[in-house]
Design an enzyme around this catalytic site. Structure first.
Site, PDB file in Angstrom:
ATOM      1  N   VAL A  32      49.453  22.254  35.514  1.00  0.00           N
ATOM      2  CA  VAL A  32      50.149  23.455  35.950  1.00  0.00           C
ATOM      3  C   VAL A  32      50.679  24.162  34.710  1.00  0.00           C
ATOM      4  O   VAL A  32      51.265  23.527  33.835  1.00  0.00           O
ATOM      5  CB  VAL A  32      51.302  23.127  36.909  1.00  0.00           C
ATOM      6  CG1 VAL A  32      51.989  24.403  37.383  1.00  0.00           C
ATOM      7  CG2 VAL A  32      50.807  22.316  38.101  1.00  0.00           C
ATOM      8  N   CYS A  33      50.443  25.467  34.627  1.00  0.00           N
ATOM      9  CA  CYS A  33      50.970  26.276  33.536  1.00  0.00           C
ATOM     10  C   CYS A  33      50.524  25.690  32.186  1.00  0.00           C
ATOM     11  O   CYS A  33      49.362  25.387  31.986  1.00  0.00           O
ATOM     12  CB  CYS A  33      52.490  26.371  33.675  1.00  0.00           C
ATOM     13  SG  CYS A  33      53.274  27.686  32.738  1.00  0.00           S
ATOM     14  N   THR A  34      51.468  25.500  31.266  1.00  0.00           N
ATOM     15  CA  THR A  34      51.111  25.033  29.931  1.00  0.00           C
ATOM     16  C   THR A  34      50.832  23.540  29.868  1.00  0.00           C
ATOM     17  O   THR A  34      50.612  23.007  28.776  1.00  0.00           O
ATOM     18  CB  THR A  34      52.220  25.396  28.917  1.00  0.00           C
ATOM     19  OG1 THR A  34      53.471  24.889  29.396  1.00  0.00           O
ATOM     20  CG2 THR A  34      52.312  26.902  28.743  1.00  0.00           C
TER      21      THR A  34
END
Length: 320
Positions: A106-108
């Site tokens: 998720v995300c970074t």
């Protein structure tokens, strides 16, 4: 009922929503089908100690990463803690992530997977603000900045924060069916409708805003009147410029041509009508500026790989 254990990796500086969003989806999915243990969830940090999120919350893991059994789904969240990760975490991911049947970031969190070499040769995405950095640091990764999530084999990567919920819902739908995912989406008061190839930004956010007021007003006009005559000639007349001067100025200030901007606005408008209303395809095509259902169908197939009727079937938001 087949169990699909989920292991969530925790570390200092993690983004709390990257953890709790997908976890709530998986936790709710079991209840949706009357099988609370459909997704047994465990959290783990390197040494089993509590971690502090970058918003200041303290999360207490269930145990140590090196003591965790191989899960069905390994969930790697993002956050500021991914900028300078503990080398031991990267080593653990490199050695243990391949044992999972599904690796999700998720995300970074994608940066941690990339650092461990797990994304080499694969297509992936991350938060829009970090896509360039991910591509620069890891040229072997095919970074796509557009979609809210990307599936590539056993790998699944998502954009920022709430896109993790979209991805988790898509995984639940794949595992347990649409009804289960829809029940979870309703409980969380989110829509089960965002396809993975939906852009991280709306057209208005993705394009630059023109500096000059006449062009800014024209952008707003296009957004509010997609069914009008939006040819270069008509728009140039509204901006009181020659067509040639208008086309050059619009591209210089927005980063895209007038034609592409109009195409994207019309597509986005049509998608929203198909998702949110019961209007017929013919009515939607006229309201969105396509003129005919066939013209709209060609635009959808070219941009999304699916026809309007199929798009509505998959992503229409039910009432109630």
């Amino acid at each position: 009922m087949t169990q699909r254990p989920v292991l969530v990796v925790l570390f200092d500086g993690v983004q709390s929503l990257d953890v709790t969003g997908p976890v709530e989806v998986f936790a709710g999915a079991g209840g949706a089908i009357g099988a609370p243990d459909a997704y047994p969830i465990r959290t783990a940090s390197l040494d089993g100690a509590p971690v502090r999120t970058h918003s200041g919350l303290t999360l207490v893991p269930d145990g140590r990463l090196d003591a965790a059994a191989a899960p069905h789904t390994l969930l790697v969240p993002g956050g500021l803690g991914t900028e300078h990760p503990d080398p031991r975490l990267i080593d653990w991911l490199r050695g243990n992530a391949p044992r999972a049947e599904r690796i999700v970031s998720v995300c970074t969190g994608a940066a941690l997977l990339a650092e461990a070499g797990l994304l080499d040769g694969h297509r992936a995405t991350t938060h829009w603000a970090f896509c360039d950095r991910l591509a620069r640091r890891h040229p072997a990764v095919r970074v796509d900045p557009e979609p809210i999530f990307v599936r590539d084999g056993k790998l699944a990567t998502s954009a920022g924060v709430t896109a993790g919920i979209d991805l988790a819902l898509a995984l639940v739908e794949e595992d347990l069916g649409r009804d289960a995912a829809l029940t979870v989406a309703r409980h969380l008061v989110v829509f089960l409708r965002r396809p993975g190839n939906q852009a991280q930004f709306s057209v208005q956010l993705a394009a630059q805003t023109a500096r000059r007021e006449p062009l800014r007003e024209l952008q707003q006009f296009i957004t509010e009147h997609p069914g009008e005559d939006l040819s270069v000639e008509a728009l140039a007349a509204r901006a009181r410029l020659s067509p040639r001067h208008f086309a050059r100025a619009f591209q210089a200030e927005t980063g895209t041509t007038p034609g592409r901007y109009v195409d994207r606005v019309r597509l986005e408008h049509a998608r929203r009508l198909l998702e949110d209303t019961g209007d017929g395809v013919r009515e939607v095509s006229r309201a969105s500026g396509y003129g005919t259902p066939e013209a709209m169908r060609r635009a959808f197939v070219k941009a999304l790989g699916t026809a309007p009727a199929e798009y509505r079937r998959r992503f229409h938001a039910p009432v109630g």
